[in-house]
Design an enzyme around this catalytic site. Structure first.
Site, PDB file in Angstrom:
ATOM      1  N   GLU A  27     -52.230 -47.967 -18.633  1.00  0.00           N
ATOM      2  CA  GLU A  27     -53.309 -48.871 -19.034  1.00  0.00           C
ATOM      3  C   GLU A  27     -54.566 -48.601 -18.215  1.00  0.00           C
ATOM      4  O   GLU A  27     -55.686 -48.631 -18.741  1.00  0.00           O
ATOM      5  CB  GLU A  27     -52.884 -50.327 -18.866  1.00  0.00           C
ATOM      6  CG  GLU A  27     -53.980 -51.304 -19.334  1.00  0.00           C
ATOM      7  CD  GLU A  27     -53.574 -52.763 -19.180  1.00  0.00           C
ATOM      8  OE1 GLU A  27     -52.521 -53.040 -18.580  1.00  0.00           O
ATOM      9  OE2 GLU A  27     -54.334 -53.627 -19.661  1.00  0.00           O
ATOM     10  N   PHE A  81     -44.191 -53.780 -27.954  1.00  0.00           N
ATOM     11  CA  PHE A  81     -43.214 -52.862 -28.558  1.00  0.00           C
ATOM     12  C   PHE A  81     -43.542 -52.733 -30.036  1.00  0.00           C
ATOM     13  O   PHE A  81     -43.830 -53.719 -30.717  1.00  0.00           O
ATOM     14  CB  PHE A  81     -41.792 -53.404 -28.414  1.00  0.00           C
ATOM     15  CG  PHE A  81     -41.236 -53.336 -27.007  1.00  0.00           C
ATOM     16  CD1 PHE A  81     -41.689 -52.399 -26.093  1.00  0.00           C
ATOM     17  CD2 PHE A  81     -40.232 -54.205 -26.619  1.00  0.00           C
ATOM     18  CE1 PHE A  81     -41.153 -52.337 -24.807  1.00  0.00           C
ATOM     19  CE2 PHE A  81     -39.690 -54.152 -25.337  1.00  0.00           C
ATOM     20  CZ  PHE A  81     -40.149 -53.213 -24.431  1.00  0.00           C
ATOM     21  N   LYS A  83     -50.103 -61.855 -14.730  1.00  0.00           N
ATOM     22  CA  LYS A  83     -48.638 -61.767 -14.827  1.00  0.00           C
ATOM     23  C   LYS A  83     -47.989 -61.671 -13.451  1.00  0.00           C
ATOM     24  O   LYS A  83     -46.800 -61.951 -13.319  1.00  0.00           O
ATOM     25  CB  LYS A  83     -48.223 -60.553 -15.655  1.00  0.00           C
ATOM     26  CG  LYS A  83     -48.484 -60.692 -17.149  1.00  0.00           C
ATOM     27  CD  LYS A  83     -47.852 -59.551 -17.921  1.00  0.00           C
ATOM     28  CE  LYS A  83     -48.167 -59.627 -19.409  1.00  0.00           C
ATOM     29  NZ  LYS A  83     -49.533 -59.095 -19.712  1.00  0.00           N
ATOM     30  N   HIS A  92     -44.113 -62.369 -17.494  1.00  0.00           N
ATOM     31  CA  HIS A  92     -44.574 -61.862 -18.788  1.00  0.00           C
ATOM     32  C   HIS A  92     -44.081 -62.815 -19.887  1.00  0.00           C
ATOM     33  O   HIS A  92     -42.889 -62.890 -20.148  1.00  0.00           O
ATOM     34  CB  HIS A  92     -44.018 -60.458 -18.987  1.00  0.00           C
ATOM     35  CG  HIS A  92     -44.512 -59.771 -20.222  1.00  0.00           C
ATOM     36  ND1 HIS A  92     -45.417 -60.354 -21.090  1.00  0.00           N
ATOM     37  CD2 HIS A  92     -44.243 -58.546 -20.725  1.00  0.00           C
ATOM     38  CE1 HIS A  92     -45.656 -59.512 -22.078  1.00  0.00           C
ATOM     39  NE2 HIS A  92     -44.957 -58.417 -21.882  1.00  0.00           N
ATOM     40  N   CYS A 107     -45.232 -58.267 -27.734  1.00  0.00           N
ATOM     41  CA  CYS A 107     -45.997 -58.821 -26.608  1.00  0.00           C
ATOM     42  C   CYS A 107     -47.500 -58.829 -26.859  1.00  0.00           C
ATOM     43  O   CYS A 107     -48.271 -59.289 -26.022  1.00  0.00           O
ATOM     44  CB  CYS A 107     -45.655 -58.055 -25.344  1.00  0.00           C
ATOM     45  SG  CYS A 107     -43.874 -58.090 -25.051  1.00  0.00           S
ATOM     46  N   HIS A 125     -53.045 -56.020 -19.412  1.00  0.00           N
ATOM     47  CA  HIS A 125     -51.681 -56.302 -19.859  1.00  0.00           C
ATOM     48  C   HIS A 125     -50.726 -56.149 -18.671  1.00  0.00           C
ATOM     49  O   HIS A 125     -49.804 -56.954 -18.516  1.00  0.00           O
ATOM     50  CB  HIS A 125     -51.300 -55.358 -21.004  1.00  0.00           C
ATOM     51  CG  HIS A 125     -49.975 -55.666 -21.604  1.00  0.00           C
ATOM     52  ND1 HIS A 125     -49.707 -56.875 -22.213  1.00  0.00           N
ATOM     53  CD2 HIS A 125     -48.808 -54.957 -21.681  1.00  0.00           C
ATOM     54  CE1 HIS A 125     -48.450 -56.879 -22.645  1.00  0.00           C
ATOM     55  NE2 HIS A 125     -47.885 -55.732 -22.325  1.00  0.00           N
TER      56      HIS A 125
END
Lengths: 410, 81
Positions: free
Chosen positions: A313, A398, A334, A339, A162, A302
């Site tokens: 975050e 990831f 988002k 996403h 991502c 994010h």
């Protein structure tokens, strides 16, 4: 020797809220969600039956014969690239040997792979498409864009889940700064709204199951968040050395000031709970961009709407900016687009650039009961002041990938 | 048993679907590669679609002999005769 300055001279997007940049931007400012219920038969057994599909089908825009030779992720990338390329007005204005592409995807041509596997099982190897490999390879979007615009200075596909879209932008900045290209078409794309990726993300307990209220499902920083909503789409930006842009009198949206890339070295799927890698990415982006923490007026976070990630975050932002975090306004687009995985960094960078350009931050919707993260979140469109401003766009993936890209107002 | 023109018309439909060539341009004397711009991968698609449509088998080592639309139509006619 000072680093070369890199500017943005073209934007393109096809997203869950609009088929191009103007419609996407106005939908974001209006706070419109692109999340809908999945009514397909394949979605029925899934625990999460919502997704943010693109607002405009690529088949409506692209030539039919060309489109049938592309995976959907490439189709979306091409739609965005055509818009960005036309916007930059670069046809015949750049030496092909000084033109590169860096367009990412998190998963690549997964629906092509799966459709051909279905054909293989049902009808045998003779029914597997001879186009399957060029369609499913993750570099296909970048290569197809490169063919279209005649890029001969290299075509690249960073893959970091991502964070891929942001990493492509970071690579584009590097290519110009290293003198390897004058113009780099950068971006990210994803088209993975299919039973298998959705089942797999579902098994990771990553997806929102708010099936009865799709538009409220993506709710970053809200206490009721229960996972991310899978989105699809693509965004592309044209990066250009400031000299090259000035020489041809190009219109400049903003400056791509620099990027910070770090890795957690913690876990393949879980982010470092202390957010150290994310903190370092933001700090690196500031150093490379020669920006002070107090310059950062805005961060497109994010923040995917997962219980742990959003809060971690926020802590990383506080750690990276220190007291200056009080002066920055966060948003998570988002909340509207879902996403986009490998497309997320690109689409959110376009939103960040437009926020600086138009001096207004799109809202985070569904923020009914916010977590106390100690930071200012725009729950409605928020005006930005005149003068020199900078902003960050964060993407994490990831594998422990953290990429922060810094933009400066033009 | 299909006539030559019927086979040509069905094949033209396949070429149109795969390569976007107007069906009327897909005439017996046309070369797939030189006249119709059917590249090697698209040619494989055309062959597989033709196998399905006409119920014939076109072995890989025969494909290189099918240079024109007429070659393909003749092959299909012989295979279904």
């Amino acid at each position: 020797m000072p680093l070369k300055r890199v500017v943005i001279t073209g934007l393109g997007a096809t997203s869950p809220v609009g088929g191009d940049v103007p419609s996407t931007w106005s939908a974001l400012l209006e706070g419109r969600s692109g999340v809908t219920a999945l009514t397909d038969d394949w979605a029925e057994p899934l625990a999460a039956r919502i997704a943010a599909k693109v607002a405009v089908e690529p088949g409506e825009v692209l030539d039919r014969v060309k489109a049938r030779r592309m995976d959907r992720s490439t189709q979306l990338a091409m739609v965005a690239a055509e818009e960005a390329w036309a916007d930059a007005k670069l046809d015949d204005a750049v030496d092909p040997e000084r033109l590169a592409v860096a367009v990412a995807s998190g998963i690549g041509g997964v629906t092509t792979l799966l459709a051909n596997y279905d054909s293989l099982l049902e009808k045998g190897p003779r029914r597997v498409s001879p186009l399957a490999i060029p369609m499913l390879m993750p570099n296909s979007p970048a290569a197809t864009i490169g063919l279209r615009i005649g890029a001969k200075a290299g075509v690249h596909t960073p893959v970091s889940a991502c964070a891929s879209g942001n990493e492509a932008i970071a690579l584009g900045i590097d290519l110009i700064r290293l003198g390897r290209a004058d113009v780099v078409v950068v971006g990210g794309t994803e088209a993975a709204v299919h039973a298998l990726p959705m089942a797999a993300f579902g098994q990771m307990m990553a997806l929102s199951k708010r099936n009865d209220d799709p538009e409220a499902a993506s709710r970053p920083w809200d206490k009721g968040r229960d996972g991310f909503v899978l989105g699809e789409g693509a965004a592309v930006m044209v990066l250009e050395s400031a000299e090259h842009a000035a020489a041809r009198g190009a219109e400049v949206y903003a400056e791509a000031a620099g990027a910070g890339i770090t890795s957690d070295s913690h876990d393949i799927a879980q982010p470092d709970p202390a957010g150290l890698g994310a903190t370092r990415a933001m700090k690196r982006a500031l150093i490379e961009s020669e920006l002070a923490a107090t310059d950062i007026a805005h961060i497109n976070a994010h923040a995917t709407s997962t219980p742990q990630g959003d809060v971690a975050e926020a802590a990383a932002i506080r750690n990276a900016l220190g007291a200056a975090a009080d002066g920055t306004v966060l948003t998570s687009t988002k909340s509207m687009t879902g996403h986009l995985l490998g497309g997320a960094g690109a689409l959110e960078s376009v939103a960040t650039v437009l926020a600086l350009h138009h001096r207004v931050i799109p809202p985070t919707i569904n923020l009914d009961d916010p977590e106390d993260i100690g930071l200012d979140i725009a729950d409605k469109p928020r005006d930005l002041p005149a003068g020199d401003l900078a902003a960050l766009n964060n993407s994490f993936g990831f594998g422990g990938h953290n990429v922060a890209v810094a933009f400066r107002s033009a | 048993m299909a006539t030559t023109e019927e086979i040509r018309a069905d094949l033209a439909e396949i070429v149109n679907e795969i390569a976007g060539i107007p069906a009327d341009d897909v005439q017996l004397d046309k070369s797939f590669v030189d006249d119709l711009d059917v590249d090697s991968l698209s040619m494989v698609e055309v062959v597989v679609a033709a196998e399905e449509k006409f119920g014939v088998e076109i072995p890989d080592d025969q494909v290189k002999n099918l240079k024109t639309v007429g070659d393909a139509v003749s092959f299909i006619e012989n295979a279904t005769a």
